[in-house]
Design a protein around this motif. Structure first.
Motif, PDB file in Angstrom:
ATOM      1  N   THR A  45     -14.935 -24.060  38.474  1.00 56.36           N
ATOM      2  CA  THR A  45     -15.530 -23.676  37.195  1.00 56.36           C
ATOM      3  C   THR A  45     -16.829 -22.929  37.440  1.00 56.36           C
ATOM      4  N   ARG A  47     -19.862 -20.391  35.016  1.00 54.35           N
ATOM      5  CA  ARG A  47     -20.277 -20.021  33.657  1.00 54.35           C
ATOM      6  C   ARG A  47     -19.558 -18.758  33.172  1.00 54.35           C
ATOM      7  N   GLY A  49     -16.278 -17.929  34.267  1.00 54.98           N
ATOM      8  CA  GLY A  49     -14.825 -18.064  34.319  1.00 54.98           C
ATOM      9  C   GLY A  49     -14.372 -19.076  35.347  1.00 54.98           C
ATOM     10  N   TYR A  50     -13.156 -18.862  35.835  1.00 52.91           N
ATOM     11  CA  TYR A  50     -12.557 -19.766  36.814  1.00 52.91           C
ATOM     12  C   TYR A  50     -12.185 -18.991  38.073  1.00 52.91           C
ATOM     13  N   HIS A  68     -13.851 -15.789  31.616  1.00 54.65           N
ATOM     14  CA  HIS A  68     -13.750 -16.470  30.314  1.00 54.65           C
ATOM     15  C   HIS A  68     -13.391 -15.493  29.193  1.00 54.65           C
ATOM     16  N   THR A  69     -13.780 -14.238  29.324  1.00 56.12           N
ATOM     17  CA  THR A  69     -13.507 -13.250  28.270  1.00 56.12           C
ATOM     18  C   THR A  69     -12.015 -13.006  28.085  1.00 56.12           C
TER      19      THR A  69
END
Length: 138
Positions: A45, A47, A49-50, A68-69
């Protein structure tokens, strides 16, 4: 009564015709899609994404980034939380030979050993920001 039987037979035949046409159309649509299941070792993890570590065919570990986008209703990624022994894994979907989207199946407990925190650095931030497609090796 005879006219009612004819009408019923016509409706049934018409329904079969429509069903056959839909099946042929679905077959054409599905032949364009390829789904590859990939077994995941760890999900890092961050901030932004992965980072996914997964197994490749030569028994080595490779990595891929999912920002994450991408996790939007019509985006390139979806995450599914589960309490199953089969997670983590991902399904990578290709349409017409091109990457379409990825579905990431992860353990719902953040304490599961497959979850790891990725340390923040300028290089990691740059890599997430430069990720425009899902690059995966088999």
């Amino acid at each position: 009564m005879r006219q009612l039987k004819r009408m019923f037979a016509f409706v049934c035949l018409f329904g079969l015709f429509l069903a056959h046409g839909a099946a042929v159309h679905a077959e054409i649509q599905m032949s364009d899609i390829f789904i590859k299941t990939v077994y995941v070792e760890r999900v890092f993890t961050h901030r932004l994404g992965y980072k996914i570590e997964y197994n490749v065919s030569n028994f080595r570990i490779a990595e891929a980034l999912i920002p994450h986008t991408w996790f939007t209703p019509a985006g390139q990624a979806e995450i599914v939380f589960a309490n199953s022994r089969s997670v983590p894994y991902m399904e990578v979907v290709f349409r017409g030979g091109e990457f379409s989207h990825v579905r990431l199946f992860v353990h719902s407990s953040p304490g599961h050993p497959s979850w790891v925190s990725l340390q923040d650095s300028e290089e990691v931030t740059r890599r997430f920001q430069e990720t425009t497609t899902f690059n995966i090796r088999f």
